[in-house]
Scaffold this motif. Structure first.
Motif, PDB file in Angstrom:
ATOM      1  N   MET A   1       0.789  -1.308  -0.090  1.00 31.58           N
ATOM      2  CA  MET A   1      -0.058   0.078   0.015  1.00 31.58           C
ATOM      3  C   MET A   1       0.774   1.352  -0.035  1.00 31.58           C
ATOM      4  N   VAL A   2       1.945   1.234   0.744  1.00 27.05           N
ATOM      5  CA  VAL A   2       2.663   2.441   0.722  1.00 27.05           C
ATOM      6  C   VAL A   2       3.526   2.784  -0.225  1.00 27.05           C
ATOM      7  N   VAL A   3       4.117   1.790  -0.863  1.00 23.33           N
ATOM      8  CA  VAL A   3       4.926   1.860  -2.062  1.00 23.33           C
ATOM      9  C   VAL A   3       4.341   2.641  -3.216  1.00 23.33           C
ATOM     10  N   VAL A   4       2.839   2.912  -3.083  1.00 27.23           N
ATOM     11  CA  VAL A   4       2.193   3.865  -4.114  1.00 27.23           C
ATOM     12  C   VAL A   4       2.463   5.217  -3.965  1.00 27.23           C
ATOM     13  N   ARG A   5       2.959   5.570  -2.615  1.00 33.53           N
ATOM     14  CA  ARG A   5       3.117   6.958  -2.540  1.00 33.53           C
ATOM     15  C   ARG A   5       4.474   7.312  -2.906  1.00 33.53           C
ATOM     16  N   PHE A   6       5.651   6.732  -3.231  1.00 32.39           N
ATOM     17  CA  PHE A   6       6.588   6.688  -3.739  1.00 32.39           C
ATOM     18  C   PHE A   6       6.742   6.829  -4.937  1.00 32.39           C
ATOM     19  N   TYR A   7       5.736   6.659  -5.785  1.00 32.97           N
ATOM     20  CA  TYR A   7       5.655   6.606  -7.225  1.00 32.97           C
ATOM     21  C   TYR A   7       5.955   8.236  -7.764  1.00 32.97           C
ATOM     22  N   ARG A   8       5.631   9.046  -7.039  1.00 33.24           N
ATOM     23  CA  ARG A   8       5.517  10.768  -7.186  1.00 33.24           C
ATOM     24  C   ARG A   8       7.015  10.997  -7.022  1.00 33.24           C
ATOM     25  N   ARG A   9       7.718  10.256  -6.387  1.00 35.69           N
ATOM     26  CA  ARG A   9       9.045  10.725  -5.838  1.00 35.69           C
ATOM     27  C   ARG A   9      10.146  10.002  -6.815  1.00 35.69           C
ATOM     28  N   PHE A  10       9.891   8.615  -6.928  1.00 33.09           N
ATOM     29  CA  PHE A  10      11.110   7.866  -7.512  1.00 33.09           C
ATOM     30  C   PHE A  10      10.533   7.223  -8.905  1.00 33.09           C
ATOM     31  N   PRO A  11      11.180   6.897  -9.805  1.00 32.63           N
ATOM     32  CA  PRO A  11      10.727   6.091 -10.843  1.00 32.63           C
ATOM     33  C   PRO A  11      10.930   4.412 -10.491  1.00 32.63           C
ATOM     34  N   PRO A  12      10.203   3.697 -11.227  1.00 32.88           N
ATOM     35  CA  PRO A  12      10.081   2.221 -10.935  1.00 32.88           C
ATOM     36  C   PRO A  12      11.761   1.663 -11.015  1.00 32.88           C
ATOM     37  N   ARG A  13      12.552   2.107 -11.903  1.00 35.99           N
ATOM     38  CA  ARG A  13      13.704   1.553 -11.661  1.00 35.99           C
ATOM     39  C   ARG A  13      14.562   1.597 -10.359  1.00 35.99           C
TER      40      ARG A  13
ATOM     41  N   ILE B   1      13.174   2.251  -7.713  1.00 39.43           N
ATOM     42  CA  ILE B   1      12.275   1.291  -6.681  1.00 39.43           C
ATOM     43  C   ILE B   1      12.464  -0.202  -6.668  1.00 39.43           C
ATOM     44  N   GLY B   2      12.606  -0.547  -7.911  1.00 39.89           N
ATOM     45  CA  GLY B   2      12.559  -2.023  -8.188  1.00 39.89           C
ATOM     46  C   GLY B   2      14.164  -2.325  -7.726  1.00 39.89           C
ATOM     47  N   MET B   3      15.203  -1.802  -8.152  1.00 38.09           N
ATOM     48  CA  MET B   3      16.428  -2.214  -7.905  1.00 38.09           C
ATOM     49  C   MET B   3      16.788  -2.209  -6.259  1.00 38.09           C
ATOM     50  N   PHE B   4      16.293  -0.925  -5.641  1.00 40.12           N
ATOM     51  CA  PHE B   4      16.178  -0.947  -4.211  1.00 40.12           C
ATOM     52  C   PHE B   4      15.596  -2.172  -3.510  1.00 40.12           C
TER      53      PHE B   4
ATOM     54  N   PHE C   1      14.808  -5.107  -4.703  1.00 37.98           N
ATOM     55  CA  PHE C   1      15.394  -6.751  -4.797  1.00 37.98           C
ATOM     56  C   PHE C   1      16.836  -6.590  -4.001  1.00 37.98           C
ATOM     57  N   GLY C   2      17.423  -5.349  -3.929  1.00 38.89           N
ATOM     58  CA  GLY C   2      18.477  -5.286  -3.062  1.00 38.89           C
ATOM     59  C   GLY C   2      18.135  -5.702  -1.431  1.00 38.89           C
ATOM     60  N   LEU C   3      16.909  -5.201  -1.224  1.00 38.49           N
ATOM     61  CA  LEU C   3      16.281  -5.669   0.314  1.00 38.49           C
ATOM     62  C   LEU C   3      16.052  -7.048   0.331  1.00 38.49           C
ATOM     63  N   THR C   4      15.612  -7.730  -0.615  1.00 35.01           N
ATOM     64  CA  THR C   4      15.117  -9.075  -0.597  1.00 35.01           C
ATOM     65  C   THR C   4      16.500  -9.987  -0.594  1.00 35.01           C
ATOM     66  N   THR C   5      17.588  -9.611  -1.368  1.00 39.71           N
ATOM     67  CA  THR C   5      18.780 -10.321  -1.302  1.00 39.71           C
ATOM     68  C   THR C   5      19.515 -10.209   0.022  1.00 39.71           C
ATOM     69  N   ILE C   6      19.564  -8.971   0.647  1.00 36.61           N
ATOM     70  CA  ILE C   6      20.119  -8.814   1.883  1.00 36.61           C
ATOM     71  C   ILE C   6      19.246  -9.666   2.900  1.00 36.61           C
ATOM     72  N   ALA C   7      17.997  -9.730   2.860  1.00 36.47           N
ATOM     73  CA  ALA C   7      17.291 -10.351   3.895  1.00 36.47           C
ATOM     74  C   ALA C   7      17.252 -12.007   3.579  1.00 36.47           C
ATOM     75  N   LEU C   8      17.539 -12.438   2.541  1.00 34.77           N
ATOM     76  CA  LEU C   8      17.661 -13.780   2.499  1.00 34.77           C
ATOM     77  C   LEU C   8      19.270 -14.277   2.802  1.00 34.77           C
ATOM     78  N   VAL C   9      20.100 -13.417   2.566  1.00 37.83           N
ATOM     79  CA  VAL C   9      21.536 -13.689   2.990  1.00 37.83           C
ATOM     80  C   VAL C   9      21.519 -13.748   4.609  1.00 37.83           C
TER      81      VAL C   9
ATOM     82  N   VAL D   1      19.389  -7.192 -12.203  1.00 36.84           N
ATOM     83  CA  VAL D   1      19.823  -7.157 -13.572  1.00 36.84           C
ATOM     84  C   VAL D   1      18.411  -6.372 -14.258  1.00 36.84           C
ATOM     85  N   PRO D   2      17.339  -7.333 -14.629  1.00 37.76           N
ATOM     86  CA  PRO D   2      16.035  -7.120 -14.981  1.00 37.76           C
ATOM     87  C   PRO D   2      15.433  -5.715 -14.206  1.00 37.76           C
ATOM     88  N   ALA D   3      15.602  -5.599 -13.119  1.00 42.07           N
ATOM     89  CA  ALA D   3      14.979  -4.370 -12.541  1.00 42.07           C
ATOM     90  C   ALA D   3      15.739  -3.094 -12.887  1.00 42.07           C
ATOM     91  N   SER D   4      17.191  -3.117 -13.297  1.00 40.74           N
ATOM     92  CA  SER D   4      17.785  -2.016 -13.897  1.00 40.74           C
ATOM     93  C   SER D   4      17.251  -1.545 -15.353  1.00 40.74           C
TER      94      SER D   4
END
Length: 556
Positions: free
Chosen positions: A340-352, A354-357, A359-367, A524-527
């Motif tokens: 729900m909250v991520v929609v608010r960031f669409y006005r500030r940051f482009p999808p590229r 948000i997407g890379m950030f 996937f960075g979070l999911t990678t760090i979390a799994l490690v 990579v695809p997120a970029s």
């Protein structure tokens, strides 16, 4: 001044009622709750039907497989018959599948019920996008689209809380009474929807439907049975063999070939001026393809985690479904709020960005999870890892869906919905199958390689155990099997339990690290995601480039 007042009055008058969205929101909850309820009920079904957990996971795979195989056909059926009418029919069928789940006398009936639910969802999935496009516009449409992502997360929370409580206190069958109630509620609310009548001119490309359907079935069956049938050499469980080789990798190859033939056939049909099963303009640029790849990976990772945690808590630890719900609560609540909250960031940051950030979070979390996880999921470090993964996953699911919707005209809303459904459900099926095959494969390898470290386990004792069918079992179950089916001494039983504990935890840690590697590759695809902000489904798109949004921001 009067002109501005009139504009505001007209805008207010054009705002549609949110009542139809409630029905569509609950329809997404219905499908997601049904899928999430299956892992919660895992232990109960295993006990009721006397089957291994991998047999129950087949029901999860079946649902995703059927949706993915039929969703493109479902989109065309909706266009031909009319979205509102067909929506009501398939919701009723979904209700029937819930009744079958409640009354199922064997796991075979559970699989059949999930196949029916999957066939219904194959039409519900594209209808959600098409009906939102027909009922809402402007900012309302953007909000409605974002609600589907939060609906999935809310269903996950509800399934693990409500479903976990019911499965623990009453029984797993009552978990699916909630599915029945939801289906009835959606059916009643569907009478508030409006939609264009069906178009009898729309034809269903039977050749493309067969190619993509068989391709997805072959892919999913191949991946799902890599462990049981054999990765290369055929095992005893394989239904057949080819020169001693397992049919699983062959099915995967056949699936890939059929999917490629589907794309070739669709391009040929499009060039001939005929209506394809799905418009390839949905994949028209690297940005749209990147969104599809990103969606596949994040949903696959979510499915793998949703299968892994209940497997360990209910099967390995022998704890209740309610314990599972508590362990999954931080993850599911985080996904819900992040979506729900991520929609608010669409006005500030482009999808590229948000997407890379994300996937960075999911990678760090799994490690992080791979290093801190123990056989107890309620530790603070584990909860923190699930929390971080939930933030990334919740943001990604809503983001990539909005990217696909933004890039396509309203006339292709059904096609966007079918692509979303195919991608998400194939990813869910593959993620669950890969998680099962990966964890069991690592477990089997760990057990075999660890026998040398336990001299108490003599070759004579090992010969009494079928190591070709190693699976996840609790300590109590392992003790019972060793005491009743072998001549193991008390010390040998203790040694076997210790080996099993070490092998399970090692399999879990290595599995999480491998998932982290997949998440890292997804950056990579997120970029390649676009830099413009998601918005409304365009009414029309310039004929020169059907893949661009109505008002893209300039590239940096």
């Amino acid at each position: 001044m009067n002109t501005e007042s009139n504009v505001r009055t007209e805008a207010a008058a054009s705002r549609a009622s949110w009542a139809p969205l409630v029905g569509l929101f609950l329809a997404q909850v219905l499908m997601s709750y049904n899928v999430s309820a299956l892992p919660v009920s895992l232990g109960g079904m295993v006990e009721t039907f006397g089957v291994p957990p991998t047999d129950v996971s087949t029901a999860i795979v079946t649902y995703g497989l059927v949706v993915a195989a039929l969703v493109m056909v479902g989109a065309k059926i909706g266009q031909r018959v009319g979205w509102v009418i067909v929506f009501r029919v398939v919701v009723a069928v979904f209700a029937a599948s819930a009744v079958l789940m409640i009354l199922a006398p064997s796991v075979g009936y559970v699989i059949t019920a999930q196949a029916l639910a999957g066939a219904s969802a194959a039409i519900i999935v594209p209808s959600l996008v098409a009906l939102i496009a027909e009922n809402y516009h402007g900012r309302q449409q953007e909000t409605a689209i974002g609600s589907l992502g939060s609906a999935r997360a809310l269903a996950g929370v509800s399934a693990f809380l409500i479903g976990g409580t019911l499965a623990t206190l009453v029984g797993w069958r009552q978990v699916f009474v909630v599915v029945l109630v939801l289906a009835v509620a959606v059916f009643v609310l569907s009478f508030r929807l409006r939609g264009a009548p069906g178009n009898k001119v729309v034809k269903i490309d039977a050749v493309a439907a067969v190619l993509i359907g068989l391709g997805i079935v072959a892919l999913t069956l191949g991946v799902n049975n890599l462990n049981s049938w054999g990765i290369l050499s055929a095992r005893d469980a394989a239904p057949f063999e080819i020169l001693g080789l397992s049919p699983a990798p062959l099915l995967i190859v056949i699936g890939v070939v059929l999917v490629q033939l589907f794309f070739l056939w669709t391009r040929r049909r499009t060039r001939a001026g005929k209506v394809p099963l799905v418009s390839l303009s949905v994949f028209g640029s690297s940005r749209e393809r990147a969104a599809v790849y990103a969606m596949f990976i994040v949903v696959g990772l979510e499915a793998a985690l949703n299968f892994t945690i209940p497997l360990y808590i209910q099967i390995v630890q022998g704890r209740t479904p309610f314990d599972t719900s508590l362990a999954m609560l931080p993850f599911n609540l985080t996904v819900f709020f992040a979506a729900m909250v991520v929609v608010r960031f669409y006005r500030r940051f482009p999808p590229r960005t948000i997407g890379m950030f994300a996937f960075g979070l999911t990678t760090i979390a799994l490690v992080w999870l791979a290093f801190v996880v123990t056989n107890n999921w309620e530790t603070l470090p584990t909860i923190l890892g699930l929390f971080v993964f939930g933030v990334g996953q919740g943001a990604l699911v809503t983001l990539v869906f909005n990217v696909l919707v933004t890039a396509s005209p309203k006339t292709l809303a059904g096609d966007v919905g079918s692509v979303r459904g195919t991608t998400q459900n194939l990813a869910s099926a593959v993620g669950t199958a890969v998680a099962g095959a990966l964890l069991v494969g690592i477990l089997s390898f760990n057990v075999l390689s660890s026998l040398a470290d336990h001299p108490e386990l003599s070759p004579e004792l090992v010969s009494q155990i079928d190591l070709d069918s190693v699976n996840f079992v609790s300590n109590d179950r392992l003790k019972t099997v060793l005491e009743e089916q072998t001549d193991a001494s008390e010390s040998q039983v203790d040694a076997a339990v210790a080996l099993n504990e070490e092998a399970r935890l090692s399999a879990l840690k290595l599995g999480l690290l491998l998932l982290a590697g997949v998440s890292a590759i997804a950056i990579v695809p997120a970029s390649r995601l676009p830099r413009f902000r998601p918005g409304e489904i365009p009414e029309s798109v310039a004929t020169g480039d059907a893949t661009l949004p109505a008002s893209p921001a300039p590239e940096d």
